[in-house]
Design an enzyme around this catalytic site. Structure first.
Site, short mmCIF file in Angstrom:
data_model
loop_
_atom_site.label_atom_id
_atom_site.label_comp_id
_atom_site.label_asym_id
_atom_site.label_seq_id
_atom_site.Cartn_x
_atom_site.Cartn_y
_atom_site.Cartn_z
N ASP A 147 -88.95 -63.58 67.71
CA ASP A 147 -90.36 -63.87 67.93
C ASP A 147 -91.13 -62.60 67.59
OD1 ASP A 147 -92.92 -64.37 68.88
OD2 ASP A 147 -92.22 -65.47 70.65
N TYR A 192 -107.83 -65.59 63.63
CA TYR A 192 -107.00 -65.50 62.42
C TYR A 192 -107.72 -64.74 61.31
CZ TYR A 192 -104.24 -67.25 58.43
OH TYR A 192 -103.46 -67.36 57.30
#
Length: 258
Positions: A73, A165
């Protein structure tokens, strides 16, 4: 002529150690497949374990060098660095790092709290820096190499509901220039690839609707859709020694949208 015969082969990638983040699906899976087809020794990480292992088998079945997959991760920065160091050791050497992992989940800015902001930066920006930090010794030991950071066209065009983002991906461009200056003395090149709206399975399933198609028809100069292989071919060139004098730059694959 086979499709694979139409495009370049890079001798400098044969046997090269390549690490790709977010490599189990989408653009990342294309990168893993294309590097392996060049004869590179590829290691990749992803949280999607089943997809990662399936990709390893598919690449090996195609007759290419069997990739190394590790579940990781990228938001767990310390754990991710440990995985990368182990992967580099298993590959024997690393000359290429492709920082691809990202999450472009749509969201309204009114719903972004500090935890969501931090999580968005972890998955879209932070891991890129810490991957370079972890693998810089391996790149130096290899005599130099190439880092390719994935940016996004969303930073440059009018797309809604992507404030975290877009902000993180804008910072990727600055990170690229900073690292190019810092690592240039060690013959490590650092570049940013900015894809347009790429027709991955995720985009086709969740985001490419009639309105999106109309936007692309109106905004792109080319009357075609950007495919994962279009982006991968640029990444291969930046990874290969053919681009040995290119660093600190943004490279755009968007069909002429920007």
């Amino acid at each position: 002529m086979n499709a694979t015969d139409r495009y370049a082969t890079y001798p400098s990638l044969r046997g090269a150690g390549v690490v790709v983040s977010g490599g189990a699906t989408g653009l990342g899976a294309q990168f893993v497949t294309e590097f392996a087809a060049q004869g590179a020794r590829v290691g990749f990480v992803d949280v999607q374990e089943d997809a990662g292992r399936a990709l390893v088998e598919a690449v090996a079945a195609a007759g290419h060098p069997r990739p190394e997959f590790r579940r990781a991760d990228v938001r767990d920065l310390a754990g991710y660095q440990e995985v990368l160091r182990g992967l580099a050791a298993d590959l024997g050497s690393v000359g290429v790092l492709v920082n691809n992992a990202a999450d472009d989940t749509r969201h309204a800015s009114t719903g972004v709290d500090p935890a969501a902001w931090d999580a968005g930066f972890r998955v879209n920006l932070d891991h890129q820096f810490f991957a370079v930090q972890a693998l810089a010794p391996a790149l130096r030991a290899a005599g130099g190499g190439s880092v390719v950071n994935l940016g996004s066209i969303s930073t440059h065009v009018k797309l809604r509901d992507l404030v975290v983002y877009r902000t993180a991906k804008a910072a990727v461009e600055g990170l690229t220039r900073a690292l190019a200056i810092e690592l240039g003395a060690d013959a490590v090149r650092v570049n940013c690839v900015i894809p347009g709206w790429v027709m991955t399975a995720r985009q086709l399933e969740h985001h490419v609707d009639a309105e999106a198609e109309a936007t692309l028809d109106r905004e792109q100069a080319l009357a075609r859709r950007v495919q994962p292989a279009d982006v991968a071919r640029l990444v291969l060139w930046l990874a290969a020694e053919d681009s040995a004098a290119c660093t600190g730059q943004n490279w755009i694959v968007d069909g002429g949208w920007m």
